[in-house]
Design an enzyme around this catalytic site. Sequence first.
Site, PDB file in Angstrom:
ATOM      1  N   ASP A 157     -10.606  -8.068  -6.634  1.00 35.93           N
ATOM      2  CA  ASP A 157     -10.848  -7.062  -5.584  1.00 35.93           C
ATOM      3  C   ASP A 157     -11.166  -5.778  -6.134  1.00 35.93           C
ATOM      4  OD1 ASP A 157      -8.333  -6.646  -6.899  1.00 35.93           O
ATOM      5  OD2 ASP A 157      -7.551  -6.030  -5.110  1.00 35.93           O
ATOM      6  N   HIS A 209      -3.821  -2.865 -15.705  1.00 35.75           N
ATOM      7  CA  HIS A 209      -3.278  -4.202 -15.026  1.00 35.75           C
ATOM      8  C   HIS A 209      -3.932  -5.393 -15.338  1.00 35.75           C
ATOM      9  CE1 HIS A 209      -0.406  -1.984 -12.397  1.00 35.75           C
ATOM     10  NE2 HIS A 209      -1.412  -0.998 -11.894  1.00 35.75           N
TER      11      HIS A 209
HETATM   12  C1  BDR Z   1      -2.864  -4.621  -8.872  1.00 40.46           C
HETATM   13  O1  BDR Z   1      -3.478  -3.959  -7.679  1.00 40.46           O
HETATM   14  C2  BDR Z   1      -4.382  -3.317  -7.989  1.00 40.46           C
HETATM   15  O2  BDR Z   1      -4.392  -1.926  -7.729  1.00 40.46           O
HETATM   16  C3  BDR Z   1      -4.922  -3.518  -9.237  1.00 40.46           C
HETATM   17  O3  BDR Z   1      -6.237  -3.684  -9.173  1.00 40.46           O
HETATM   18  C4  BDR Z   1      -3.949  -4.596  -9.891  1.00 40.46           C
HETATM   19  O4  BDR Z   1      -4.849  -5.901  -9.568  1.00 40.46           O
HETATM   20  C5  BDR Z   1      -1.696  -3.865  -9.458  1.00 40.46           C
HETATM   21  O5  BDR Z   1      -0.718  -3.932  -8.665  1.00 40.46           O
HETATM   22 CA    CA Z   2      -7.069  -5.992  -8.846  1.00 39.23          CA
END
Ligand code: BDR
Ligand code: CA
Length: 312
Positions: free
Chosen positions: A11, A239
Amino acid sequence: MKKRPFIIDCDTGTDDAIALLAAYGCEEIELLGITSVNGNVREEYTSRNNLDLCEYVGFKCPVCRGADMPMASGYRNSSDMTHGHTGLGSIELPKATKTDFDSRKAAQFLYETAVEQKGELELLVIGPMTNIAIAIIQYPEFVSLVKHVWFMGGAVWGGNVTTNAEFNIWADPEAAHTVFMSGIPMTMVGLDVTLKAIMTKDDIKELRDNDTKSSVLAADLLDFMADRHERGGEDIIMHDALALAAALYPECMRYEDYWMDVELRGDYTRGHTFADFRNKMKKEPNVSAAMEVDVPAFRRWLVDKINSYKGE
Ligand code: BDR
Ligand code: CA
């Protein structure tokens, strides 16, 4: 060396973009496609970001549009404080003019590629799991054709949207539940480790000095995150790239195996990833969860991977 076939479902999203840039520096994998999903921003933006990014840095792989709504909850993002209005922070990529989206939607592409790869396909899932769940529901054979799902999402302890739910799982809990219960082997890279995976100004300088389109774009994205942090937002947290590291540099983390499920009800706990860490349920573990990370080793690996991709 035979390359490991991968699809990245994402995403995009600032930290998703970093994971994509690193993936192209990983010689061990063949990236067969990118599938886009509603999440950090709406799917029309995440898809557009994936297409524009691929053309800009010279990635050659199909880009598919995917689910623009979660399976059940009705959550649909329209803009995001963490990733900016269009998902890439303050970065405006040139619009792709030479390439277009694959004609297939994500679930069909995932299934057909899994069939072609005869059980060898691995998925890196770094957004809400909607596309994967749709593929599982529409194509029952899909489950037995996927070798492994490496995903960023959830947490054994804690949350970032609510006290105990992480964004990717919270944004579509029914989809995550479908994937968790599918039987596909899974490795979870959740907040237990990702909140520690913070890049530094030195890392940004190394990327900028490398002076490729890809490394400079990564530096720009990380600079946006650094500014965001100074304005009181999230730090330069990797992340999604950490989930890529679980697949390609597993030694930089320590894992524990649990039976896990996703909480679908509860006034306060919807989207929580429940880990049966006392083994009360007496069920075979379905998830290997990353619990500790060697942050300097991860940062070194990430910068090296991004810097090694030279583009067209
Ligand atoms: C996840 O949520 C999104 O903000 C980041 O891309 C990551 O995949 C972290 O909670
Ligand atoms: Ca993500």
